[in-house]
Scaffold this motif. Structure first.
Motif, PDB file in Angstrom:
ATOM      1  N   UNK B 125       0.787  -1.226   0.000  1.00  0.00           N
ATOM      2  CA  UNK B 125       0.000   0.000   0.000  1.00  0.00           C
ATOM      3  C   UNK B 125       0.823   1.282   0.000  1.00  0.00           C
ATOM      4  N   UNK B 126       1.788   1.383   0.879  1.00  0.00           N
ATOM      5  CA  UNK B 126       2.496   2.653   1.024  1.00  0.00           C
ATOM      6  C   UNK B 126       3.891   2.628   0.420  1.00  0.00           C
ATOM      7  N   UNK B 127       4.603   1.513   0.582  1.00  0.00           N
ATOM      8  CA  UNK B 127       6.005   1.487   0.209  1.00  0.00           C
ATOM      9  C   UNK B 127       6.266   1.890  -1.245  1.00  0.00           C
ATOM     10  N   UNK B 128       5.547   1.341  -2.221  1.00  0.00           N
ATOM     11  CA  UNK B 128       5.843   1.744  -3.594  1.00  0.00           C
ATOM     12  C   UNK B 128       5.671   3.244  -3.813  1.00  0.00           C
ATOM     13  N   UNK B 129       4.685   3.830  -3.147  1.00  0.00           N
ATOM     14  CA  UNK B 129       4.473   5.268  -3.293  1.00  0.00           C
ATOM     15  C   UNK B 129       5.617   6.061  -2.659  1.00  0.00           C
ATOM     16  N   UNK B 130       6.110   5.598  -1.512  1.00  0.00           N
ATOM     17  CA  UNK B 130       7.234   6.275  -0.849  1.00  0.00           C
ATOM     18  C   UNK B 130       8.485   6.172  -1.721  1.00  0.00           C
ATOM     19  N   UNK B 131       8.727   4.981  -2.267  1.00  0.00           N
ATOM     20  CA  UNK B 131       9.895   4.784  -3.131  1.00  0.00           C
ATOM     21  C   UNK B 131       9.776   5.656  -4.386  1.00  0.00           C
ATOM     22  N   UNK B 132       8.582   5.705  -4.967  1.00  0.00           N
ATOM     23  CA  UNK B 132       8.365   6.524  -6.158  1.00  0.00           C
ATOM     24  C   UNK B 132       8.554   8.010  -5.842  1.00  0.00           C
ATOM     25  N   UNK B 133       8.138   8.419  -4.638  1.00  0.00           N
ATOM     26  CA  UNK B 133       8.287   9.826  -4.255  1.00  0.00           C
ATOM     27  C   UNK B 133       9.761  10.197  -4.111  1.00  0.00           C
ATOM     28  N   UNK B 134      10.548   9.317  -3.473  1.00  0.00           N
ATOM     29  CA  UNK B 134      11.986   9.593  -3.315  1.00  0.00           C
ATOM     30  C   UNK B 134      12.661   9.656  -4.686  1.00  0.00           C
ATOM     31  N   UNK B 135      12.267   8.737  -5.555  1.00  0.00           N
ATOM     32  CA  UNK B 135      12.760   8.740  -6.933  1.00  0.00           C
ATOM     33  C   UNK B 135      12.433  10.078  -7.606  1.00  0.00           C
ATOM     34  N   UNK B 136      11.177  10.505  -7.472  1.00  0.00           N
ATOM     35  CA  UNK B 136      10.741  11.755  -8.087  1.00  0.00           C
ATOM     36  C   UNK B 136      11.430  12.975  -7.504  1.00  0.00           C
TER      37      UNK B 136
END
Lengths: 308, 308
Positions: B125-136
């Motif tokens: 639920x959250x981890x992919x979004x957090x990883x994508x945010x750091x990437x962005x």
């Protein structure tokens, strides 16, 4: 053997037939869904008790020593062991499982291990269906043992009628218990391994913390056990029965069964969507657009759901 | 401070601003979704490495000692520690977390702990979004540390570009590794705690098992480490770089990013449904019908989805 024969045999508690029925349910074949529908209609009379807690607190051992007590009140008991942690935890858990096989010769005890490895959605996907199937087959009592990691303790609380949280005295303090969410799901607390130092303190800590909470008419007991010797198991089972009486006499049972129904419906909707859609195959363009950063997954999801 | 100011500061790697951006993303507020959409569009250039394995294998320590090696190649590194087990595992993990704070003074290192407690859908639920945010936000490297319990190792494998599975020699034999699903997700195996007895055997076992598999062009390395002393961390990071080169030169990276996009879409669809529907409130009649056993959850789910 067709399914109606299998069902008849399972209803007579033939162990192999029960196992095959549960495999049909677990694998969600068309046959499994048909069987499940029939069993669900037959169910609703059984009672389920969840046993959760951190790894190594002795859940399997407690489950095992509860069995003789359960069998004083019920003709049969089903044990559903949700097993994600067993390959990870090494010797201790394996030892517990072996202890479980003490009941292997007893045909009043049916044990099912549920592996959720690889499935999306965790414990919620198969366990409620397995528990509902055992209920529908006529098991008056089902014990569900699951490790309390992440979200599983919340899922068990929407599956079981009574939830027991098992801690060991070395496990941690009140703040950890609260942070882990155990306070929100426990109907009964057990501090296991009472032979170890710190039991008294752990029990006192929990009691102090529970006093701060607003009770909804049920006073959550804290029971010290030494499950390897069976000490305290009688008190735990008595508390389960008292909790059941509380739920039934207060009307809370009706609310709890509604919550279970809502959770089962939500799980079924998720399952149906997961089973019916392979995005990589069915939504090639959308997946490409996400991979190419033309659209983000959340906007894409909203459009897909709006378009349905 | 409005969100564009916050985003600007976060893009300059201001630690507090990054933290607040990630909280917006994590809490899925309207602002969070807007921010996430913008960051997702900016992303796609970073690389993510997942570090998973059973509890107690030393994942946190390995993550920590990898950091200086990562920083030789990249200006910054984000660490996402998925934390369901930390309240459960007591001293050892707490010790590891403290070791992590070795990097606390280093502003090239950003550490985020993700608690998934209580959320439906687990790590996805959250981890992919957090990883994508750091990437962005411009982090060239992200390390994701998560305990391999149940399904989480599968989820990390659809989030990370390279997945490292960390085992300890005492953990178990080849059959356990295979049963636990680690074989399906590992791009690199690490046998940590190489000072312990059994390391040689564990490495040999893994290598023998890997020989049986059909390689898709990438030979999965098995590396012995002693993470508490930093031994072997250089070799692990070298292997990550080799794996990245393999993915990029073979075209496998394109496939992996598509798989990630499909998994993100599936997670977003689930999230959107979970967030938008409260069955107990919105489907009162259906929930009652299930609670009364008039209809089963699976048939009800199909009807709901057909009606949409």
């Amino acid at each position: 053997v067709d399914n109606s024969e299998l069902l008849s045999a399972a209803r007579l508690f033939d162990t192999r037939s029960i196992g095959r029925i549960l495999s049909l349910v677990e694998n969600r074949t068309d046959d499994g869904r048909t069987v499940m529908r029939e069993l669900f209609g037959d169910g609703g009379n059984g009672y389920s008790t969840g046993i959760t807690g951190p790894p190594g607190s002795g859940k399997s051992t407690l489950t095992s020593v509860l069995v003789p007590h359960v069998l004083q009140d019920a003709a049969r008991v089903g044990i559903v062991a949700v097993d994600p942690s067993s390959p990870f935890s090494g010797g201790a858990i394996l030892g517990d499982r072996i202890r479980m096989t003490n009941h292997a010769g007893d045909d009043r005890v049916f044990i099912r291990s549920v592996a959720n490895r690889g499935s999306l959605g965790g414990i919620s996907n198969t366990t409620p269906a397995i528990v509902a199937a055992l209920d529908g087959l006529g098991f008056p009592e089902v014990l569900i043992e699951t490790v309390g990691i992440g979200q599983s303790e919340f899922e068990i609380a929407t599956t079981a009628d009574t939830t027991i949280v098992v801690l060991s005295p070395g496990w941690g303090d009140a703040i950890q218990v609260s942070k882990a969410g155990f306070l929100e799901v426990a109907d009964i607390f057990v501090v296991n391994k009472a032979d170890r130092e710190g039991t008294h303190g752990a029990v006192a800590d929990l009691l102090a913390m529970l006093e701060l909470g607003t009770g909804a008419g049920w006073e959550i007991p804290v029971i010290a056990t030494e499950a390897t010797r069976g000490d305290g198991a009688d008190e735990v089972w008595d508390s389960v029965k008292k909790h059941r009486m509380f739920l039934e006499s207060s009307g809370a049972m009706h609310m709890r069964r509604r919550k279970q129904a809502a959770a089962q419906l939500a799980a079924a909707v998720r399952q149906t969507i997961d089973a019916s859609v392979d995005y990589e195959r069915d939504a090639t363009d959308v997946v490409s657009a996400i991979a190419d950063r033309v659209i983000d997954p959340w906007t894409a999801a909203e459009r897909i759901l709006e378009a349905q």
